[in-house]
Design a protein around this motif. Sequence first.
Motif, mmCIF file in Angstrom:
data_model
loop_
_atom_site.group_PDB
_atom_site.id
_atom_site.type_symbol
_atom_site.label_atom_id
_atom_site.label_comp_id
_atom_site.label_asym_id
_atom_site.label_seq_id
_atom_site.Cartn_x
_atom_site.Cartn_y
_atom_site.Cartn_z
ATOM 1 N N GLN A 1 0.837 -1.189 0.000
ATOM 2 C CA GLN A 1 0.000 0.000 0.000
ATOM 3 C C GLN A 1 0.875 1.244 0.000
ATOM 4 O O GLN A 1 2.032 1.198 0.445
ATOM 5 C CB GLN A 1 -0.913 0.002 1.225
ATOM 6 N N ALA A 2 0.342 2.322 -0.496
ATOM 7 C CA ALA A 2 1.068 3.583 -0.448
ATOM 8 C C ALA A 2 1.460 3.881 0.996
ATOM 9 O O ALA A 2 0.646 3.704 1.915
ATOM 10 C CB ALA A 2 0.210 4.703 -1.010
ATOM 11 N N LYS B 1 5.147 4.887 -3.068
ATOM 12 C CA LYS B 1 4.129 5.657 -3.769
ATOM 13 C C LYS B 1 3.633 4.840 -4.960
ATOM 14 O O LYS B 1 4.373 3.999 -5.482
ATOM 15 C CB LYS B 1 4.721 6.971 -4.278
ATOM 16 N N PRO B 2 2.422 5.093 -5.421
ATOM 17 C CA PRO B 2 1.935 4.362 -6.605
ATOM 18 C C PRO B 2 2.869 4.497 -7.801
ATOM 19 O O PRO B 2 3.007 3.556 -8.587
ATOM 20 C CB PRO B 2 0.578 5.019 -6.872
ATOM 21 N N GLU B 3 3.558 5.629 -7.907
ATOM 22 C CA GLU B 3 4.479 5.821 -9.034
ATOM 23 C C GLU B 3 5.750 4.993 -8.909
ATOM 24 O O GLU B 3 6.565 4.966 -9.831
ATOM 25 C CB GLU B 3 4.834 7.297 -9.220
ATOM 26 N N THR C 1 5.491 1.826 -8.732
ATOM 27 C CA THR C 1 5.093 0.577 -9.377
ATOM 28 C C THR C 1 5.904 0.357 -10.642
ATOM 29 O O THR C 1 5.941 1.202 -11.532
ATOM 30 C CB THR C 1 3.594 0.604 -9.705
ATOM 31 N N THR D 1 4.305 -3.522 -6.945
ATOM 32 C CA THR D 1 3.050 -2.845 -7.228
ATOM 33 C C THR D 1 2.594 -2.122 -5.973
ATOM 34 O O THR D 1 2.476 -2.746 -4.914
ATOM 35 C CB THR D 1 1.966 -3.837 -7.684
ATOM 36 N N VAL D 2 2.372 -0.821 -6.097
ATOM 37 C CA VAL D 2 1.960 -0.012 -4.957
ATOM 38 C C VAL D 2 0.560 0.519 -5.215
ATOM 39 O O VAL D 2 0.323 1.218 -6.212
ATOM 40 C CB VAL D 2 2.934 1.153 -4.717
ATOM 41 N N SER D 3 -0.340 0.178 -4.317
ATOM 42 C CA SER D 3 -1.727 0.619 -4.477
ATOM 43 C C SER D 3 -1.961 1.891 -3.667
ATOM 44 O O SER D 3 -1.372 2.095 -2.610
ATOM 45 C CB SER D 3 -2.677 -0.477 -4.021
ATOM 46 N N SER D 4 -2.854 2.720 -4.190
ATOM 47 C CA SER D 4 -3.141 3.990 -3.505
ATOM 48 C C SER D 4 -4.233 3.814 -2.460
ATOM 49 O O SER D 4 -4.876 2.799 -2.363
ATOM 50 C CB SER D 4 -3.570 5.031 -4.538
#
Length: 120
Positions: A12-13, A85-87, A89, A117-120
Motif C-alpha cells: 500500500q502507499a 508511492k503508486p508511481e 510501481t 506494485t503499490v496501491s493507492s
Amino acid sequence: VQLQASGGGLAQAGGSLTLSCVASGRTSSGYTMYWFRQAPGKEREFVALITWSDRRQYSESVKDRFTISRDNAVSTIYLQMNSLKPEDTALYYCAENSRITTDPAHFSAWGQGTQVTVSS
C-alpha cells in the motif's frame, strides 16, 4: 554472472518492501551494483547504485525513501523501499557494471526482475 532479484510484491502507499539480488557464477568483487526499474510504457530508469567502496547514489525520485546496501560475503545487494508511492510501481532489476553510470544503455545483460506494485 547471473543476477536474481526477488522480494517484490504488493504494498500500500506509505508501506515498505525490501528487494534482494543475489549474484552467482562469479564474484561481484570490484563491481558497482545497481537497481533500475521499468514501468509499463516507460523507459528503464536508474534507481540506485552502490560502489565496491560503499559510495551510494540515488535518483531524485527515490532519494530519502530508498536505501541500497550490499553484503559482499553473500554476494547480495538490497533495496529497502520506504514510503512507497503508486508511481514506484514497476519491474525492478538489479545489474552490475565495472563503471559508474546511470544510463541503462551501458548495460548488456539484465536478469528477470521482480515486480513491485503499490496501491493507492
